[in-house]
Design an enzyme around this catalytic site. Structure first.
Site, PDB file in Angstrom:
ATOM      1  N   ASP A 277       0.823  -1.206   0.000  1.00 48.63           N
ATOM      2  CA  ASP A 277       0.000   0.000   0.000  1.00 48.63           C
ATOM      3  C   ASP A 277       0.856   1.255   0.000  1.00 48.63           C
ATOM      4  O   ASP A 277       1.890   1.315   0.671  1.00 48.63           O
ATOM      5  CB  ASP A 277      -0.896   0.029   1.244  1.00 48.63           C
ATOM      6  CG  ASP A 277      -2.001  -1.006   1.188  1.00 48.63           C
ATOM      7  OD1 ASP A 277      -3.131  -0.623   0.875  1.00 48.63           O
ATOM      8  OD2 ASP A 277      -1.715  -2.186   1.456  1.00 48.63           O
ATOM      9  N   THR A 278       0.366   2.262  -0.728  1.00 50.97           N
ATOM     10  CA  THR A 278       1.047   3.558  -0.740  1.00 50.97           C
ATOM     11  C   THR A 278       0.697   4.365   0.507  1.00 50.97           C
ATOM     12  O   THR A 278       1.582   4.898   1.180  1.00 50.97           O
ATOM     13  CB  THR A 278       0.662   4.351  -2.006  1.00 50.97           C
ATOM     14  OG1 THR A 278       1.089   3.618  -3.158  1.00 50.97           O
ATOM     15  CG2 THR A 278       1.317   5.718  -2.020  1.00 50.97           C
TER      16      THR A 278
END
EC number: 5.4.99.27
Length: 444
Positions: free
Chosen positions: A98-99
């Site tokens: 995930d960013t």
């Protein structure tokens, strides 16, 4: 009948139903960055952590723990490659994380890495840190992981009683549909899969226009102004001055069109290899979600097979790699259901590609119905004009089973810790609990 999705975005991305029928808790994810923490679990069960409890080992590759905050995995790996004078392909990673989260994952680079270099790197980067160097005789490759450990907080829940009911339902049903999560498509600009479909249909001009012109309400004012200017002026060179540097794909397309007006195939080929694959991969994900939704709509299980289905077989109980696939028929269906209950098999659905063979029976009817509705044939996934975007297809688990799930409630918030096998999305499980009406605003 299964409960229908609450949000318009869900229906746009093919997530048309829930596996859990109970009302959602409401609430928001990622109120702060530390509310969403991901730790990669290696193929041999090691959990990525800055605590450095790894055997020193030996070999020609250095493995490290990569910590990143609010940055995507590819950009983080690129920063490592640049610092150590390597090519991006020299930085081995097992999976993308995930960013909008704090994530820890293993990476590998060739040669020896000294602690002084790590300290220098960490001083020069705010969002990316390196920890725990140890040696291994081989590099990391994509897919070389068991899964991920998640620690997620949901803030401002509106119905904590609903949480208890949902957890009871999850225990009874064992799993939820293993949809591709929102981040596979984007919540602010969910166009990636649309661009992918247009590429398969040979609608290259339309694909480019969808990518660079279309404006969404949740975009930044800077991005919106740039897109509107481009649509009004039709001048890609001047528009480049307005498009933010973060919009790398759009800028690559504009640069190409400024030099080669009307060459839409070339413009799409100008984006990075990763993004070209992402366009097609997002559309494959959309088709998978739609297929899973159609299955639920027909009243078919996403956990147990029916004749015509395909199952994956595990060598060891509940885990490891799928070592073979088996077609389910009338003669073996009950036996296969027992194997699933015992943890030796899992129901698979196709991620369509040019090598996909459509199923038989009612399962095949659903697959053919979906492809007809989309105007797609599996042979189209061999993209002649953009061959590097072609995809052979694969299979994916139909159900998502969280392991080691624990919940802690404090006030109007709750915290979940759980383990998911590789390829599964935490937001897919969280969607079942929160049931977001506005996923983007609720942190999904």
């Amino acid at each position: 009948m299964a409960r229908r999705a609450d949000s318009q975005l869900d229906r746009l991305l093919g997530l048309e139903y829930y596996g859990l029928d109970g009302a959602g808790t409401g609430g928001k994810l990622r109120s702060s960055l530390d509310d969403f923490i991901v730790r990669e679990i290696s193929i041999d069960g090691e959990v990525a952590s800055p605590e450095c409890k790894y055997a020193e080992g030996a070999g020609e590759f250095t493995w490290l723990v990569l910590e990143k905050r609010k940055i995507d995995t590819v950009s983080a790996a690129r920063a490592v490659a640049r610092f150590f004078g390597l090519k991006l392909r020299d930085v081995g990673i097992a999976g993308l994380k995930d960013t909008s989260a704090v994530t820890y994952q293993f990476i590998s680079i060739p040669g020896e890495v000294k602690m002084e270099s790590i300290e220098e790197f960490n001083l020069s980067h705010k969002r990316v840190k390196l920890h725990c160097p140890f040696r291994r005789p081989f590099a990391l490759k994509p897919g070389m992981l068991y899964g991920n450990f998640f620690n997620v907080k949901v803030r401002g829940a509106e119905c904590l009683e609903c949480l208890e009911a949902l957890l009871r339902e999850l225990k009874e049903k064992k799993a939820v549909p293993n949809y591709y999560g929102y981040q596979r498509f984007g919540t602010v600009r969910p166009v990636t899969h649309v661009v992918g479909r247009m590429i398969l249909l040979g609608e290259f001009k339309e694909a480019v226009e969808e990518l660079i012109y279309k404006v969404f309400p949740g975009e930044s004012q800077v991005s919106r102004r740039a897109r509107l200017f481009l649509s009004e002026s039709g001048d890609p060179l001047k528009a480049l001055e307005l498009f933010p540097k973060s919009l790398k794909s759009e800028r690559a397309v504009l640069r190409h069109l400024a030099r080669h007006p009307g060459d839409y195939v070339g413009a799409l080929r100008a984006v990075s290899p990763y993004v070209k694959k992402l366009f097609i991969g997002a559309y494959q994900a959309y088709l998978f979600n739609k297929l899973l939704s159609k299955r639920i709509e027909r009243g078919l299980s996403y956990y147990y097979p029916v004749p015509g289905d395909t199952v994956g077989i595990f060598r060891e109980k509940r885990g490891g790699e799928v070592t073979g696939v088996l077609k389910v028929n009338d003669a073996n269906v009950e036996k296969v259901k027992r194997w699933i209950d015992e943890g030796f098999a899992v129901l698979l659905l196709p991620v369509f590609g040019y090598n996909s063979n459509l199923s038989h029976g009612v399962v095949g009817e659903i697959e053919r119905e979906l492809l007809r509705e989309e105007g797609i044939d599996v042979s189209m996934f061999r993209v002649k004009q953009i061959p590097e975007a072609s995809s052979a297809g694969t299979y994916r688990y139909a159900s998502l089973v969280p392991h080691a799930l624990n919940v802690r409630v404090f006030g109007n918030d709750y915290e979940l810790t759980f383990v998911l096998n590789k390829g599964a999305y935490a937001t897919t499980l969280l969607r079942e609990l929160v049931k977001p009406v506005e996923p983007a605003r609720q942190g999904f």
